[in-house]
Write an enzyme that holds these catalytic residues in place. Structure first.
Site, short mmCIF file in Angstrom:
data_model
loop_
_atom_site.label_atom_id
_atom_site.label_comp_id
_atom_site.label_asym_id
_atom_site.label_seq_id
_atom_site.Cartn_x
_atom_site.Cartn_y
_atom_site.Cartn_z
N CYS A 256 -2.96 5.35 5.58
CA CYS A 256 -4.42 5.33 5.64
C CYS A 256 -4.94 5.63 7.04
CB CYS A 256 -4.91 3.96 5.20
SG CYS A 256 -4.61 2.72 6.45
N CYS B 264 0.82 -1.21 0.00
CA CYS B 264 0.00 0.00 0.00
C CYS B 264 0.85 1.27 0.00
CB CYS B 264 -0.95 0.01 1.20
SG CYS B 264 -0.08 0.04 2.77
N CYS C 93 -2.48 -2.78 8.73
CA CYS C 93 -2.17 -1.42 9.20
C CYS C 93 -1.72 -1.47 10.65
CB CYS C 93 -3.39 -0.51 9.06
SG CYS C 93 -4.29 -0.71 7.50
N ASP D 97 2.28 2.68 2.53
CA ASP D 97 2.20 3.47 3.76
C ASP D 97 3.49 3.35 4.58
OD1 ASP D 97 -0.28 4.03 2.90
OD2 ASP D 97 -1.39 3.06 4.51
#
Ligand code: FES
Length: 125
Positions: free
Chosen positions: A60, A35, A104, A37
């Site tokens: 995110c 992603c 995450c 991140d």
């Protein structure tokens, strides 16, 4: 059911411990290649106790909420306890994350572990 719990939304919209510690005793940075991140954690440690912790997360909402919650969970704790923090505990403290957002919370666990390892390797020197 709403996609995100109230706690996730609260920590996403009002993240705790955002920022940088210039003279940090340990810094950890991790990224997720999929992603893109990135999460960075700064620790201030005194006598084996985490006296301050800050984070910067380019990612995110779940990553921001996870970093915020994870930093709250290790603040004031001994290093040994912080090393045991799992992404599962972070997600549970947030009243859950959607399955595709669990990674995450893994970023938060890994960034804290990296920062603690950085602190420990500096101690050895
Ligand atoms: Fe990758 Fe949240 S989507 S950290």
């Amino acid at each position: 059911m709403a996609l995100y719990s109230e706690k996730v939304m609260d920590h996403f919209l009002h993240p705790r411990n955002v920022g940088v510690i210039e003279d940090a005793d340990g810094v950890g940075e991790v990224g997720n290649a999929k992603c893109g991140d990135i999460m960075k954690i700064y620790l201030k440690i005194d006598n084996d106790i985490i006296t301050d912790v800050k984070f910067e997360t380019f990612g995110c909402g779940s990553a921001i909420a996870s970093s915020s919650m994870a930093t709250e969970m290790i603040k004031g704790k001994p290093v040994s306890e912080a090393l045991e923090l799992t992404n599962k505990a972070v997600a549970e403290a947030l009243d859950g994350l959607p399955a595709h957002k669990m990674h995450c919370s893994v970023l938060a666990e890994e960034a804290i572990k990296n920062a603690l390892e950085d602190y420990q390797s500096k101690q050895k020197k």
